[in-house]
Design a protein around this motif. Structure first.
Motif, short mmCIF file in Angstrom:
data_model
loop_
_atom_site.label_atom_id
_atom_site.label_comp_id
_atom_site.label_asym_id
_atom_site.label_seq_id
_atom_site.Cartn_x
_atom_site.Cartn_y
_atom_site.Cartn_z
N THR A 1 -30.40 26.49 -24.83
CA THR A 1 -31.41 26.26 -23.60
C THR A 1 -31.27 27.06 -22.20
O THR A 1 -30.64 27.47 -21.89
CB THR A 1 -30.88 24.36 -23.20
OG1 THR A 1 -29.97 24.50 -23.10
CG2 THR A 1 -31.16 23.97 -24.58
N THR A 2 -32.57 26.86 -21.61
CA THR A 2 -32.57 27.65 -20.27
C THR A 2 -32.82 26.27 -19.19
O THR A 2 -34.02 25.81 -19.03
CB THR A 2 -33.10 28.51 -19.80
OG1 THR A 2 -34.47 28.28 -20.59
CG2 THR A 2 -32.30 30.16 -21.16
N GLU A 3 -32.07 26.86 -17.42
CA GLU A 3 -32.47 25.83 -16.71
C GLU A 3 -32.27 26.57 -15.72
O GLU A 3 -31.58 27.79 -15.35
CB GLU A 3 -31.71 24.93 -16.30
CG GLU A 3 -32.20 24.52 -15.41
CD GLU A 3 -30.53 22.90 -14.95
OE1 GLU A 3 -31.34 22.20 -14.34
OE2 GLU A 3 -29.81 22.83 -15.46
N LYS A 4 -33.59 26.98 -14.64
CA LYS A 4 -33.89 27.52 -13.79
C LYS A 4 -34.19 26.95 -12.89
O LYS A 4 -34.29 26.14 -12.48
CB LYS A 4 -35.32 28.58 -13.62
CG LYS A 4 -35.79 29.12 -12.86
CD LYS A 4 -36.57 30.33 -12.99
CE LYS A 4 -36.89 31.47 -11.35
NZ LYS A 4 -38.51 32.07 -12.15
N VAL A 5 -33.11 27.24 -11.92
CA VAL A 5 -32.53 27.03 -10.40
C VAL A 5 -32.65 28.18 -9.25
O VAL A 5 -31.45 29.38 -9.26
CB VAL A 5 -31.77 26.29 -9.81
CG1 VAL A 5 -30.76 25.17 -9.08
CG2 VAL A 5 -30.91 25.39 -11.73
N GLY A 6 -33.95 27.95 -8.32
CA GLY A 6 -34.07 29.27 -7.94
C GLY A 6 -34.49 30.35 -8.17
O GLY A 6 -35.06 30.39 -8.88
N ARG A 7 -33.37 31.94 -8.24
CA ARG A 7 -34.55 32.62 -8.80
C ARG A 7 -32.96 32.80 -10.41
O ARG A 7 -33.13 33.67 -10.59
CB ARG A 7 -33.73 33.78 -8.39
CG ARG A 7 -35.44 33.81 -6.82
CD ARG A 7 -34.58 34.72 -5.88
NE ARG A 7 -35.35 36.44 -6.72
CZ ARG A 7 -34.65 36.91 -5.71
NH1 ARG A 7 -33.91 37.31 -4.31
NH2 ARG A 7 -35.08 38.69 -6.46
N VAL A 8 -32.32 31.99 -10.22
CA VAL A 8 -31.30 32.30 -11.30
C VAL A 8 -31.45 31.58 -12.52
O VAL A 8 -31.64 29.72 -12.63
CB VAL A 8 -29.57 31.50 -11.16
CG1 VAL A 8 -28.84 31.76 -12.62
CG2 VAL A 8 -28.53 32.39 -9.76
N ARG A 9 -31.85 32.44 -13.88
CA ARG A 9 -31.92 31.30 -14.60
C ARG A 9 -30.95 30.91 -15.77
O ARG A 9 -29.82 32.19 -16.28
CB ARG A 9 -33.24 32.05 -15.73
CG ARG A 9 -33.31 30.75 -17.82
CD ARG A 9 -34.40 31.46 -18.14
NE ARG A 9 -35.92 31.14 -16.94
CZ ARG A 9 -36.60 30.71 -16.89
NH1 ARG A 9 -36.13 29.18 -17.54
NH2 ARG A 9 -37.30 30.25 -16.12
N THR A 10 -29.63 29.70 -16.55
CA THR A 10 -28.66 29.80 -16.46
C THR A 10 -28.70 29.47 -18.02
O THR A 10 -29.88 29.04 -18.00
CB THR A 10 -28.08 28.84 -16.39
OG1 THR A 10 -27.58 29.00 -14.65
CG2 THR A 10 -26.09 28.08 -16.51
N CYS A 11 -28.12 29.45 -19.00
CA CYS A 11 -27.80 29.05 -20.35
C CYS A 11 -27.16 29.22 -21.13
O CYS A 11 -25.96 29.28 -19.81
CB CYS A 11 -28.53 30.94 -21.23
SG CYS A 11 -30.35 31.80 -20.66
N LYS A 12 -27.71 27.66 -21.67
CA LYS A 12 -26.26 27.04 -22.44
C LYS A 12 -27.02 26.81 -23.59
O LYS A 12 -27.69 26.71 -24.44
CB LYS A 12 -25.92 25.69 -21.43
CG LYS A 12 -26.94 24.85 -21.10
CD LYS A 12 -26.60 23.63 -20.94
CE LYS A 12 -28.08 22.98 -20.07
NZ LYS A 12 -27.49 21.41 -19.73
N LEU A 13 -25.30 26.61 -24.95
CA LEU A 13 -25.75 25.81 -25.92
C LEU A 13 -26.79 24.79 -25.45
O LEU A 13 -26.73 24.24 -25.84
CB LEU A 13 -24.72 25.71 -26.84
CG LEU A 13 -23.55 26.77 -26.85
CD1 LEU A 13 -22.18 26.27 -27.74
CD2 LEU A 13 -24.66 27.87 -27.39
#
Length: 121
Positions: free
Chosen positions: A63-75
């Motif tokens: 799954t991904t989550e975008k906060v500002g300009r950063v897209r973070t990935c996690k299982l």
């Protein structure tokens, strides 16, 4: 139901068929990471990494989550239980077939119709 399960298996195995995507899952198993961090770790472009992450996301493995300009990935939440069960069924099938084959070879050896392993010259 069978068609849906087959589609899930196809999507999962397609996602897992690539070494980079398996590496991404291993990396995310240790800690969440941004797409940029993953791209750097795997020495690829941001566009290439986004495509890999997209395939994993479509399979429900990331799954991904975008906060500002950063897209973070996690299982993702998927645990690959259906895939593991599918593999286990075929592992048992092949184990049973090899057991039968081994019994046949042993019977043939006892009857003298088959020699043991041959040594190469």
């Amino acid at each position: 139901m069978v068609q849906c399960q087959g589609t899930n298996l196809d999507t999962s195995f397609a996602a897992l068929s690539d070494a980079t995507r398996r590496g991404i899952l291993e990396r995310l198993g240790r800690a969440d990471a941004s797409v940029t961090d993953l791209a750097e770790k795997f020495h690829m472009t941001l566009t290439g990494m986004k495509k890999h992450v997209g395939v994993l996301e479509q399979a429900g493995l990331v799954t991904t989550e975008k906060v500002g300009r950063v897209r973070t990935c996690k299982l993702g939440r998927r645990r690959l239980e259906q895939e593991a069960a599918w593999i286990e069924r075929y592992r048992q099938l092949w184990d049973a077939r090899f057991d039968v084959l081994e019994m046949i070879v042993e019977e043939l050896k006892l009857d003298g119709r088959v020699d043991g392993p041959r040594k190469r010259k």
